[in-house]
Enzyme design. Structure first.
Site, PDB file in Angstrom:
ATOM      1  N   GLU A 318      43.383  23.776  -0.681  1.00 10.67           N
ATOM      2  CA  GLU A 318      44.259  24.938  -0.892  1.00 10.67           C
ATOM      3  C   GLU A 318      43.572  26.264  -0.566  1.00 10.67           C
ATOM      4  O   GLU A 318      43.362  27.097  -1.452  1.00 10.67           O
ATOM      5  CB  GLU A 318      44.714  24.959  -2.362  1.00 10.67           C
ATOM      6  CG  GLU A 318      45.466  23.723  -2.786  1.00 10.67           C
ATOM      7  CD  GLU A 318      45.700  23.663  -4.289  1.00 10.67           C
ATOM      8  OE1 GLU A 318      44.978  24.332  -5.048  1.00 10.67           O
ATOM      9  OE2 GLU A 318      46.620  22.946  -4.693  1.00 10.67           O
ATOM     10  N   PRO A 319      43.180  26.485   0.673  1.00  5.13           N
ATOM     11  CA  PRO A 319      42.535  27.759   0.992  1.00  5.13           C
ATOM     12  C   PRO A 319      43.540  28.909   1.050  1.00  5.13           C
ATOM     13  O   PRO A 319      44.623  28.766   1.618  1.00  5.13           O
ATOM     14  CB  PRO A 319      41.932  27.514   2.388  1.00  5.13           C
ATOM     15  CG  PRO A 319      42.801  26.454   2.988  1.00  5.13           C
ATOM     16  CD  PRO A 319      43.341  25.617   1.850  1.00  5.13           C
ATOM     17  N   GLY A 320      43.212  30.012   0.427  1.00  2.99           N
ATOM     18  CA  GLY A 320      44.051  31.203   0.528  1.00  2.99           C
ATOM     19  C   GLY A 320      43.267  32.298   1.241  1.00  2.99           C
ATOM     20  O   GLY A 320      43.525  32.641   2.401  1.00  2.99           O
ATOM     21  N   ARG A 321      42.259  32.785   0.528  1.00  2.57           N
ATOM     22  CA  ARG A 321      41.409  33.864   1.027  1.00  2.57           C
ATOM     23  C   ARG A 321      40.850  33.578   2.430  1.00  2.57           C
ATOM     24  O   ARG A 321      40.826  34.463   3.286  1.00  2.57           O
ATOM     25  CB  ARG A 321      40.240  34.025   0.049  1.00  2.57           C
ATOM     26  CG  ARG A 321      39.285  35.145   0.333  1.00  2.57           C
ATOM     27  CD  ARG A 321      38.041  34.999  -0.552  1.00  2.57           C
ATOM     28  NE  ARG A 321      38.379  34.618  -1.899  1.00  2.57           N
ATOM     29  CZ  ARG A 321      38.508  35.456  -2.919  1.00  2.57           C
ATOM     30  NH1 ARG A 321      38.286  36.725  -2.737  1.00  2.57           N
ATOM     31  NH2 ARG A 321      38.837  35.017  -4.125  1.00  2.57           N
ATOM     32  N   CYS A 389      43.699  58.464 -11.081  1.00  2.00           N
ATOM     33  CA  CYS A 389      43.077  59.137 -12.228  1.00  2.00           C
ATOM     34  C   CYS A 389      42.255  58.157 -13.032  1.00  2.00           C
ATOM     35  O   CYS A 389      42.640  57.748 -14.136  1.00  2.00           O
ATOM     36  CB  CYS A 389      44.148  59.773 -13.092  1.00  2.00           C
ATOM     37  SG  CYS A 389      44.774  61.247 -12.331  1.00  2.00           S
ATOM     38  N   GLU A 390      41.131  57.768 -12.469  1.00  4.66           N
ATOM     39  CA  GLU A 390      40.307  56.733 -13.079  1.00  4.66           C
ATOM     40  C   GLU A 390      38.962  56.796 -12.366  1.00  4.66           C
ATOM     41  O   GLU A 390      38.915  56.677 -11.141  1.00  4.66           O
ATOM     42  CB  GLU A 390      41.021  55.386 -12.830  1.00  4.66           C
ATOM     43  CG  GLU A 390      40.255  54.152 -13.175  1.00  4.66           C
ATOM     44  CD  GLU A 390      40.171  53.910 -14.667  1.00  4.66           C
ATOM     45  OE1 GLU A 390      41.186  54.092 -15.364  1.00  4.66           O
ATOM     46  OE2 GLU A 390      39.075  53.568 -15.119  1.00  4.66           O
TER      47      GLU A 390
END
Ligand SMILES: Cc1ncc(COP(=O)(O)O)c(C=O)c1O
Length: 461
Positions: A318-321, A389-390
């Site tokens: 199940e490769p995604g990346r 804003c972080e």
């Protein structure tokens, strides 16, 4: 008010960057493994993708924008399919899913994993044959399970006893016999070059192997005889470069397979080894090719099956990346360049943690390059930050950019195909960027930019 505990040293460390990051000999050079295959610098020094100048893309679609090199994605999908000819390759849609990508994946002969009703709806609406879809999730609702059954989804990956009961009841009502796998937590956690093998795995997914829940789940499904138990499933982590974690997990899961055979006389015909294959985000990452992975995984499964005297099951992965990650870069416009007390240079771009949360969430490392021109200036160590804003709104923690980087420049961040748009938010009510697919010198919008109207449309108070 407290001073920063690390004081000036804090800035000093930032200024040098990590030990592995060295000033490049040529700040304009593109490191091939970081970029989609058809990205290069054109005549004027601007990046081009499949022959199209990024300045044109920025003018036509605005920034920030995710730019997909369609042939890159397709070629990676094909490489997995070709390297694993007798294995079902499920693209993990959580990495990034939209209808155009579903079609690309289907056309390249892959299967598709979904993990929510929304992903399932996307897959079905794009025409993915239901029998090529696998449905994951630790808390699938009755409505989601019903929809999966009614659509004829090829397999459902069971994750809890409550789910076994729900699905069994639904299947009985409908008189159907859906294919299922049991997700086994094998006590292996793998990330990059390290993996940890423990007896137990304290996490929400799947059935514990060590505690006996996985065996009990398999026995319940077999004994009830309503669901068609095809096999076991394990997924051990993400951004994995070393297959030794798969070896331990295959050994453990196949030992369970042997236990099931001995107890019930059933040899399960399938085995899913999950995804998690790593990609290059920086020069430090050196991923394996699908062919290398296929060879190693096949060897592991063959030898563990021989050890347990089991027939080799039909495999799936199940490769995604590894399919979508390297195919995309994010194109930003620089808004400000701020030298803070000569400790660090902050290059602010027009997106940030709302389009790429991975740096803040996982302390992920990324790379960047000046995209609209080449420069003769010296390399300058910079931090690419967003507009939110972080203070943790960092896109690229450390990167050498040309010292003359300035407002209005385009900056491109590669490797953003996976878990960026799919994890994007509207933090600070910043609309999410579009996804633009480029092929043969032509661009097409596959996910449009969100608008303020979209944001306000949900706000019905
Ligand atoms: C069950 C399962 N399969 C596959 C994947 C895909 O992982 P990757 O995109 O790292 O290949 C994941 C990611 O979380 C997962 O949970």
């Amino acid at each position: 008010m407290r001073a920063h505990e690390a004081g000036a040293l804090h800035g000093d460390i930032g200024h040098r960057g990590p030990a592995w990051l060295r000033p490049p000999a040529d700040v304009n050079a593109l490191v091939p493994q970081l970029w989609p295959r058809q990205v290069e610098r054109g005549a004027g020094g601007a990046l081009t993708v499949a022959g199209l100048d990024v300045r044109e893309l920025a003018a036509g679609y605005g920034t920030p924008a995710y730019v997909l090199d369609e042939d890159d994605l397709r070629s990676r999908a094909r490489e997995f399919r070709d390297a694993f000819p007798d294995v079902d390759v499920y693209y993990a849609g959580k990495a990034f899913l939209c209808r155009a990508v579903v079609r690309m994946i289907a056309e390249e002969g892959l299967h598709l994993d979904v993990c929510s009703g929304g992903e399932l709806a996307t897959a079905l609406s794009a025409g993915m044959p239901a029998e090529r879809i696998g449905f994951h999730g630790n808390n699938k609702s009755v409505a989601e399970l019903t929809r999966a059954l009614d659509a004829g989804v090829g397999r459902i990956i069971l994750d809890s006893f409550a789910e076994i009961d729900r699905l069994t009841a639904l299947a009985r009502e409908r008189g159907v016999r859906p294919g299922v796998l049991i997700r086994v937590t094998v006590g292996v956690e793998a990330h990059t070059h390290e993996f940890i093998a423990t007896a137990h795995e304290d996490q929400k997914f799947g059935f514990s192997l060590a505690g006996g829940a996985a065996a009990a789940a398999a026995f319940r499904v077999i004994d009830e005889g309503v669901l068609d138990l095809r096999g076991l499933h394990s997924h051990i982590g993400s951004q994995i470069f070393d297959t030794s974690g798969f070896e331990v997990s295959a050994r453990r899961v196949l030992a369970l397979q042997a236990q099931i055979r001995d107890a019930r006389g059933v040899e399960l015909p399938e085995l899913d080894l999950g995804g998690g294959f790593g990609i290059a985000y920086t020069t430090q990452d050196d991923p394996s090719t699908p062919a290398e992975l296929a060879k190693r995984l096949r060897k592991i499964v063959d030898s563990e099956c021989a050890a347990e005297n089991l027939a080799v099951p039909h495999l799936s992965i199940e490769p995604g990346r590894a399919i979508v990650g390297p195919a995309v870069f994010t194109l930003y416009t620089v808004g400000t360049v701020k030298d803070v007390d000569r400790l660090r240079t902050y290059v602010s771009v027009d997106g940030g943690m709302s389009d790429n949360i991975r740096t803040a969430l996982y302390d992920a490392s990324y790379s960047a390059t000046l995209a609209d021109r080449a420069s003769t200036a010296e390399p300058l160590l910079a931090r690419v930050v967003g507009k939110h804003c972080e203070s943790g709104d960092i896109v690229v923690k450390d990167e050498f950019l040309p010292a003359d980087v300035r407002p209005g420049d385009l900056v491109a961040v590669p490797g953003t195909g996976a878990y960026c748009r799919s994890m994007a938010s509207n933090y600070n009510h910043v609309p999410r960027p579009p996804v633009v697919a480029v092929r043969d010198g032509r661009a097409r919008l596959i996910v449009r930019r969100e608008t303020e109207e979209d944001l306000l449309a949900l706000d019905v108070g």
